[in-house]
Design a protein around this motif. Sequence first.
Motif, PDB file in Angstrom:
ATOM      1  N   LYS A  87       3.242 -84.236 -81.182  1.00  0.00           N
ATOM      2  CA  LYS A  87       1.979 -83.992 -80.461  1.00  0.00           C
ATOM      3  C   LYS A  87       1.552 -82.542 -80.636  1.00  0.00           C
ATOM      4  N   ASP A  88       2.492 -81.607 -80.420  1.00  0.00           N
ATOM      5  CA  ASP A  88       2.189 -80.185 -80.569  1.00  0.00           C
ATOM      6  C   ASP A  88       1.837 -79.846 -82.011  1.00  0.00           C
ATOM      7  N   GLN A  89       2.511 -80.495 -82.948  1.00  0.00           N
ATOM      8  CA  GLN A  89       2.260 -80.251 -84.367  1.00  0.00           C
ATOM      9  C   GLN A  89       0.835 -80.656 -84.728  1.00  0.00           C
ATOM     10  N   TRP A  90       0.412 -81.755 -84.196  1.00  0.00           N
ATOM     11  CA  TRP A  90      -0.943 -82.228 -84.473  1.00  0.00           C
ATOM     12  C   TRP A  90      -1.973 -81.256 -83.903  1.00  0.00           C
ATOM     13  N   GLN A  91      -1.674 -80.699 -82.730  1.00  0.00           N
ATOM     14  CA  GLN A  91      -2.624 -79.787 -82.072  1.00  0.00           C
ATOM     15  C   GLN A  91      -2.594 -78.385 -82.676  1.00  0.00           C
ATOM     16  N   ALA A  92      -1.415 -77.905 -83.055  1.00  0.00           N
ATOM     17  CA  ALA A  92      -1.283 -76.503 -83.444  1.00  0.00           C
ATOM     18  C   ALA A  92      -1.083 -76.278 -84.936  1.00  0.00           C
ATOM     19  N   SER A  93      -0.827 -77.318 -85.699  1.00  0.00           N
ATOM     20  CA  SER A  93      -0.623 -77.224 -87.145  1.00  0.00           C
ATOM     21  C   SER A  93       0.582 -76.368 -87.533  1.00  0.00           C
ATOM     22  N   TYR A  94       1.618 -76.343 -86.689  1.00  0.00           N
ATOM     23  CA  TYR A  94       2.864 -75.672 -87.038  1.00  0.00           C
ATOM     24  C   TYR A  94       3.818 -76.702 -87.621  1.00  0.00           C
ATOM     25  N   ARG A  95       4.800 -76.226 -88.353  1.00  0.00           N
ATOM     26  CA  ARG A  95       5.783 -77.121 -88.938  1.00  0.00           C
ATOM     27  C   ARG A  95       6.702 -77.681 -87.853  1.00  0.00           C
ATOM     28  N   PHE A  96       7.249 -78.845 -88.113  1.00  0.00           N
ATOM     29  CA  PHE A  96       8.104 -79.552 -87.163  1.00  0.00           C
ATOM     30  C   PHE A  96       9.269 -78.664 -86.712  1.00  0.00           C
ATOM     31  N   GLY A  97       9.969 -78.092 -87.679  1.00  0.00           N
ATOM     32  CA  GLY A  97      11.127 -77.254 -87.356  1.00  0.00           C
ATOM     33  C   GLY A  97      10.755 -76.024 -86.554  1.00  0.00           C
ATOM     34  N   ALA A  98       9.622 -75.411 -86.881  1.00  0.00           N
ATOM     35  CA  ALA A  98       9.179 -74.226 -86.145  1.00  0.00           C
ATOM     36  C   ALA A  98       8.937 -74.575 -84.679  1.00  0.00           C
ATOM     37  N   LEU A  99       8.364 -75.727 -84.419  1.00  0.00           N
ATOM     38  CA  LEU A  99       8.112 -76.134 -83.034  1.00  0.00           C
ATOM     39  C   LEU A  99       9.409 -76.464 -82.299  1.00  0.00           C
ATOM     40  N   ALA A 100      10.379 -77.022 -82.984  1.00  0.00           N
ATOM     41  CA  ALA A 100      11.680 -77.286 -82.354  1.00  0.00           C
ATOM     42  C   ALA A 100      12.330 -75.967 -81.940  1.00  0.00           C
ATOM     43  N   VAL A 101      12.174 -74.946 -82.773  1.00  0.00           N
ATOM     44  CA  VAL A 101      12.723 -73.623 -82.462  1.00  0.00           C
ATOM     45  C   VAL A 101      11.924 -72.969 -81.340  1.00  0.00           C
ATOM     46  N   LEU A 102      10.600 -73.014 -81.431  1.00  0.00           N
ATOM     47  CA  LEU A 102       9.759 -72.403 -80.399  1.00  0.00           C
ATOM     48  C   LEU A 102       9.989 -73.015 -79.019  1.00  0.00           C
ATOM     49  N   ASN A 103      10.313 -74.290 -78.989  1.00  0.00           N
ATOM     50  CA  ASN A 103      10.605 -74.955 -77.712  1.00  0.00           C
ATOM     51  C   ASN A 103      12.009 -74.636 -77.216  1.00  0.00           C
ATOM     52  N   GLY A 104      12.805 -73.980 -78.037  1.00  0.00           N
ATOM     53  CA  GLY A 104      14.154 -73.602 -77.637  1.00  0.00           C
ATOM     54  C   GLY A 104      15.168 -74.729 -77.748  1.00  0.00           C
ATOM     55  N   TRP A 105      14.822 -75.784 -78.468  1.00  0.00           N
ATOM     56  CA  TRP A 105      15.719 -76.929 -78.588  1.00  0.00           C
ATOM     57  C   TRP A 105      16.738 -76.753 -79.702  1.00  0.00           C
ATOM     58  N   LEU A 106      16.389 -75.991 -80.720  1.00  0.00           N
ATOM     59  CA  LEU A 106      17.292 -75.772 -81.856  1.00  0.00           C
ATOM     60  C   LEU A 106      17.174 -74.328 -82.327  1.00  0.00           C
ATOM     61  N   LYS A 107      18.188 -73.888 -83.049  1.00  0.00           N
ATOM     62  CA  LYS A 107      18.159 -72.563 -83.667  1.00  0.00           C
ATOM     63  C   LYS A 107      17.488 -72.672 -85.032  1.00  0.00           C
ATOM     64  N   GLN A 108      16.892 -71.577 -85.455  1.00  0.00           N
ATOM     65  CA  GLN A 108      16.272 -71.553 -86.781  1.00  0.00           C
ATOM     66  C   GLN A 108      17.302 -71.822 -87.873  1.00  0.00           C
ATOM     67  N   GLU A 109      18.509 -71.326 -87.688  1.00  0.00           N
ATOM     68  CA  GLU A 109      19.562 -71.523 -88.679  1.00  0.00           C
ATOM     69  C   GLU A 109      19.903 -73.003 -88.827  1.00  0.00           C
ATOM     70  N   THR A 110      19.829 -73.757 -87.725  1.00  0.00           N
ATOM     71  CA  THR A 110      20.109 -75.194 -87.783  1.00  0.00           C
ATOM     72  C   THR A 110      19.017 -75.908 -88.570  1.00  0.00           C
TER      73      THR A 110
END
Length: 180
Positions: A87-110
């Motif tokens: 949903k956020d990706q559709w609204q903000a045009s960020y990549r899936f992984g970037a949004l997972a990191v921005l939400n604090g659910w995963l590390k960028q390294e993961t």
Amino acid sequence: MKIGELLLKAALINTGQLQVVLMEKDIYANLRLGDIISLHGWVAQETIDFFVEEWPQLIQAKEKKPLGFYLQRAALLTEAQIQQILKDQWQASYRFGALAVLNGWLKQETINFFLQHINPNALKESTRIEKATLSDISRVRVPKVPCSKQMLTDELQRQLIDPEDLADIDINLDDVTWLN
């Protein structure tokens, strides 16, 4: 590759945790490395099972699936989190992984680890929002009414822009009247 090394490379555990587990392996000879990691609560048993049982076949498969598929199979993201990211990706045009990191659910390294193995070309593209670009700044709607720094920070977060990304960029905030 051994499970300890795999989890370390995926940034799911750190070197200190791996050292502890290796020492404890001598004490608990009847437990597997993954079992000890799981008992500490550092990584869910489902995640360990994924890396032991499914990961080797998935990375060898010719047909690759979307990143969210692998992260859900690994029990690193829930279905609800994936739907929120989409949903956020559709609204903000960020990549899936970037949004997972921005939400604090995963590390960028993961995210990088998964992309390195399932889609190396995507890894070459920017998956991390390092600094805001001029196009990001042009999307920022700075209020022209008196506001506090917290109000501005909240507005930037609502627009999915990390205020820290703007820290090193010269931005004219003369239109903002600070309340405090």
